[in-house]
Design a protein around this motif. Structure first.
Motif, PDB file in Angstrom:
ATOM      1  N   GLY A 103       0.800  -1.233   0.000  1.00  0.00           N
ATOM      2  CA  GLY A 103       0.000   0.000   0.000  1.00  0.00           C
ATOM      3  C   GLY A 103       0.826   1.273   0.000  1.00  0.00           C
ATOM      4  O   GLY A 103       0.330   2.349   0.360  1.00  0.00           O
ATOM      5  N   MET A 104       2.083   1.167  -0.371  1.00  0.00           N
ATOM      6  CA  MET A 104       2.920   2.386  -0.373  1.00  0.00           C
ATOM      7  C   MET A 104       2.631   3.233  -1.616  1.00  0.00           C
ATOM      8  O   MET A 104       2.289   2.712  -2.672  1.00  0.00           O
ATOM      9  CB  MET A 104       4.410   1.993  -0.332  1.00  0.00           C
ATOM     10  CG  MET A 104       4.851   1.515   1.047  1.00  0.00           C
ATOM     11  SD  MET A 104       6.433   0.627   1.018  1.00  0.00           S
ATOM     12  CE  MET A 104       7.514   1.791   0.225  1.00  0.00           C
ATOM     13  N   PRO A 105       2.766   4.556  -1.477  1.00  0.00           N
ATOM     14  CA  PRO A 105       2.470   5.439  -2.617  1.00  0.00           C
ATOM     15  C   PRO A 105       3.623   5.454  -3.636  1.00  0.00           C
ATOM     16  O   PRO A 105       4.421   6.388  -3.681  1.00  0.00           O
ATOM     17  CB  PRO A 105       2.277   6.815  -1.966  1.00  0.00           C
ATOM     18  CG  PRO A 105       2.997   6.742  -0.661  1.00  0.00           C
ATOM     19  CD  PRO A 105       3.068   5.310  -0.238  1.00  0.00           C
ATOM     20  N   ALA A 156       3.698  13.617  -6.314  1.00  0.00           N
ATOM     21  CA  ALA A 156       4.007  13.727  -4.877  1.00  0.00           C
ATOM     22  C   ALA A 156       2.891  14.454  -4.130  1.00  0.00           C
ATOM     23  O   ALA A 156       2.582  14.121  -2.991  1.00  0.00           O
ATOM     24  CB  ALA A 156       5.341  14.449  -4.683  1.00  0.00           C
ATOM     25  N   ASP A 157       2.273  15.433  -4.784  1.00  0.00           N
ATOM     26  CA  ASP A 157       1.196  16.190  -4.129  1.00  0.00           C
ATOM     27  C   ASP A 157      -0.080  15.368  -4.018  1.00  0.00           C
ATOM     28  O   ASP A 157      -0.911  15.603  -3.151  1.00  0.00           O
ATOM     29  CB  ASP A 157       0.893  17.466  -4.932  1.00  0.00           C
ATOM     30  CG  ASP A 157       2.016  18.486  -4.770  1.00  0.00           C
ATOM     31  OD1 ASP A 157       2.827  18.320  -3.837  1.00  0.00           O
ATOM     32  OD2 ASP A 157       2.094  19.426  -5.589  1.00  0.00           O
ATOM     33  N   GLU A 158      -0.238  14.418  -4.925  1.00  0.00           N
ATOM     34  CA  GLU A 158      -1.479  13.634  -4.945  1.00  0.00           C
ATOM     35  C   GLU A 158      -1.153  12.197  -5.342  1.00  0.00           C
ATOM     36  O   GLU A 158      -1.492  11.746  -6.442  1.00  0.00           O
ATOM     37  CB  GLU A 158      -2.396  14.248  -5.996  1.00  0.00           C
ATOM     38  CG  GLU A 158      -3.858  14.219  -5.656  1.00  0.00           C
ATOM     39  CD  GLU A 158      -4.652  14.787  -6.827  1.00  0.00           C
ATOM     40  OE1 GLU A 158      -5.532  14.067  -7.305  1.00  0.00           O
ATOM     41  OE2 GLU A 158      -4.338  15.907  -7.272  1.00  0.00           O
ATOM     42  N   PRO A 159      -0.439  11.473  -4.457  1.00  0.00           N
ATOM     43  CA  PRO A 159       0.050  10.148  -4.856  1.00  0.00           C
ATOM     44  C   PRO A 159      -1.044   9.088  -4.910  1.00  0.00           C
ATOM     45  O   PRO A 159      -2.054   9.196  -4.216  1.00  0.00           O
ATOM     46  CB  PRO A 159       1.065   9.808  -3.763  1.00  0.00           C
ATOM     47  CG  PRO A 159       0.722  10.663  -2.605  1.00  0.00           C
ATOM     48  CD  PRO A 159      -0.024  11.856  -3.094  1.00  0.00           C
ATOM     49  N   ARG A 160      -0.814   8.094  -5.750  1.00  0.00           N
ATOM     50  CA  ARG A 160      -1.712   6.935  -5.857  1.00  0.00           C
ATOM     51  C   ARG A 160      -0.825   5.704  -5.748  1.00  0.00           C
ATOM     52  O   ARG A 160       0.207   5.646  -6.413  1.00  0.00           O
ATOM     53  CB  ARG A 160      -2.368   6.905  -7.224  1.00  0.00           C
ATOM     54  CG  ARG A 160      -3.271   8.080  -7.504  1.00  0.00           C
ATOM     55  CD  ARG A 160      -3.587   8.124  -8.999  1.00  0.00           C
ATOM     56  NE  ARG A 160      -4.776   8.910  -9.267  1.00  0.00           N
ATOM     57  CZ  ARG A 160      -4.793  10.233  -9.338  1.00  0.00           C
ATOM     58  NH1 ARG A 160      -3.680  10.938  -9.171  1.00  0.00           N
ATOM     59  NH2 ARG A 160      -5.905  10.889  -9.581  1.00  0.00           N
ATOM     60  N   PRO A 161      -1.222   4.711  -4.957  1.00  0.00           N
ATOM     61  CA  PRO A 161      -0.350   3.532  -4.822  1.00  0.00           C
ATOM     62  C   PRO A 161      -0.234   2.755  -6.126  1.00  0.00           C
ATOM     63  O   PRO A 161      -1.207   2.670  -6.889  1.00  0.00           O
ATOM     64  CB  PRO A 161      -1.053   2.675  -3.765  1.00  0.00           C
ATOM     65  CG  PRO A 161      -2.167   3.490  -3.228  1.00  0.00           C
ATOM     66  CD  PRO A 161      -2.433   4.614  -4.154  1.00  0.00           C
ATOM     67  N   ALA A 162       0.955   2.246  -6.378  1.00  0.00           N
ATOM     68  CA  ALA A 162       1.211   1.351  -7.524  1.00  0.00           C
ATOM     69  C   ALA A 162       0.888   1.990  -8.867  1.00  0.00           C
ATOM     70  O   ALA A 162       0.473   1.314  -9.804  1.00  0.00           O
ATOM     71  CB  ALA A 162       0.429   0.050  -7.360  1.00  0.00           C
ATOM     72  N   ALA A 163       1.110   3.290  -8.959  1.00  0.00           N
ATOM     73  CA  ALA A 163       0.795   3.980 -10.214  1.00  0.00           C
ATOM     74  C   ALA A 163       1.870   3.707 -11.279  1.00  0.00           C
ATOM     75  O   ALA A 163       3.039   3.480 -10.957  1.00  0.00           O
ATOM     76  CB  ALA A 163       0.688   5.480  -9.964  1.00  0.00           C
ATOM     77  N   VAL A 164       1.435   3.697 -12.525  1.00  0.00           N
ATOM     78  CA  VAL A 164       2.338   3.500 -13.672  1.00  0.00           C
ATOM     79  C   VAL A 164       1.958   4.494 -14.761  1.00  0.00           C
ATOM     80  O   VAL A 164       0.777   4.562 -15.134  1.00  0.00           O
ATOM     81  CB  VAL A 164       2.188   2.068 -14.243  1.00  0.00           C
ATOM     82  CG1 VAL A 164       2.974   1.923 -15.536  1.00  0.00           C
ATOM     83  CG2 VAL A 164       2.628   1.025 -13.240  1.00  0.00           C
TER      84      VAL A 164
END
Ligand SMILES: NC(=O)c1ccc[n+]([C@@H]2O[C@H](COP(=O)([O-])OP(=O)(O)OC[C@H]3O[C@@H](n4cnc5c(N)ncnc54)[C@H](O)[C@@H]3O)[C@@H](O)[C@H]2O)c1
Length: 350
Positions: free
Chosen positions: A197-199, A262-270
């Motif tokens: 669950g890390m951003p 960084a201002d609006e992170p989503r986990p596991a984004a690509v």
């Protein structure tokens, strides 16, 4: 005061990120052991860039640390507890990976795992940005039908105009060992997002460029082309009649994309991140335009055999990133990038 950790901080992207954050009041810890010199020799030496950062920044602290040093990386993350981690240290070349496979994998894949694990232990809420690459797709993008135009290849299907998106498959294609080690790191980064669950985000770069690139023949397409023209060095074109297409993004625009995440992170984004169609150029077109700008002639040598697994036409489809971060836009046009490479100062708009 916010604190960031930037690896590869003497390189093209890392150094731009250090300056960018320093200007905005962050304390930045940079990690770089100048391994680019070891990889590419004198042209790859990043000492000048480190010295520039030391002169020009206010709160930057350099750590001559190897990302392969697991205990050292864990210690640094524990001590600094950064609010942002940007991982841009890498062995970045295909050809070199074939010569030094263990160094390539240990830096690219294991180095990334060292950072991810340190972040999980000491800064699990911190946005973790991994500079990935479009080479994770291997040469699968070459399966698209192309048309040959006078100076470049292009996609035959108008529906493909925007280029390659993130659904392109990543397996059963030729990656080069570099692409394989980066793909390992990319999947690990995604997994720390999904499983823990890390951003985390993987930014799959097209050609990243800018004035702080220590351009070497094996890495840094436009920077090395500009260097060859300036210094009268011969330039080798590898296959595809010089009509291979790359999309180019300025390192400043990479930084603004990183900050948007960084201002609006989503986990596991690509995301694919390049200059898109507007900033795409073929080798022949780049040579012609740079010759015009320099007023000189480049001595070229044509090598029939393309580099193995090299993309013929690669344009990053930016729609997913733009959809999630509608405030982000490219500030540097292709003309700005080229002008800056030949020595004209192009100011980034505030
Ligand atoms: N430049 C591009 O066109 C491009 C394209 C797609 C993806 N990328 C990716 O973006 C990232 C940044 O690329 P760049 O162009 O800034 O590369 P760069 O080579 O300019 O910078 C990387 C830096 O990492 C440092 N480094 C290498 N091994 C290290 C180690 N073991 N420990 C500590 N530092 C180490 C090098 O000395 C160098 O300063 C890389 O991950 C690369 O794969 C770059």
């Amino acid at each position: 005061m916010k604190t960031a950790l930037v690896t590869g901080s003497s390189g093209l992207i890392g150094s731009e990120m250090v300056s960018f954050l320093d200007e905005r009041g962050w304390r930045v810890h940079g990690v770089d052991n100048n391994m680019r010199r070891d990889f590419f020799g004198e042209h790859g030496d990043t000492t000048w860039n480190l010295e520039r950062l030391r002169r020009e920044t206010r709160r930057f602290e350099h750590h001559d640390l190897d990302v392969r040093d697991r205990a050292g990386i864990a210690r640094l993350v524990a001590q600094t507890r950064p609010q942002l981690i940007v991982h841009a240290a890498a062995q970045p070349s295909h050809d070199l990976a074939a010569q030094r496979p263990f160094d390539d994998f240990e830096v690219n894949a294991v180095g990334t795992l060292n950072l991810l694990e340190a972040a999980r232990a000491h800064a699990p809420e911190t946005p973790f940005v991994f500079l990935s690459t479009n080479k994770v797709y291997g040469d699968a993008p070459n399966e698209l039908e192309l048309v040959e135009l006078e100076t470049r290849y292009d996609y035959a299907d108008p529906a493909r105009r925007e280029g390659i998106d993130e659904t392109c498959r990543v397996d059963e294609s030729t990656h080069s060992l570099f692409g394989a080690s980066k793909l390992a790191a990319d999947v690990l980064t995604q997994e720390y997002g999904r499983y823990f669950g890390m951003p985390t985000v993987c930014l799959r770069g097209g050609c990243l460029t800018g004035p702080n690139h220590s351009g070497a023949e094996l890495h840094g397409f436009l920077a090395y082309l500009a260097r060859a023209l300036r210094d009268g060095l011969p330039y080798r074109i590898y296959g595809y009649k010089g009509k291979q297409v790359r999309d180019n993004i300025h390192s400043y625009d990479v930084c603004t994309a990183i900050m948007a995440f960084a201002d609006e992170p989503r986990p596991a984004a690509v995301y694919n991140l390049g200059g898109g169609r507007a900033n795409s150029i073929s080798m022949l077109e780049a040579i012609a335009r740079l010759e015009e700008l320099y007023g000189g002639k480049l001595e070229t040598e044509y090598v029939e055999e393309p580099r193995r697994g090299d993309h013929v036409c690669y344009i990053s489809d930016l729609r997913r990133f733009r959809g999630d971060y509608p405030g982000w836009e490219l500030r540097y046009s292709l003309e700005d990038i080229l002008a800056e490479l030949v020595g004209e100062r192009v100011e980034a708009p505030a």
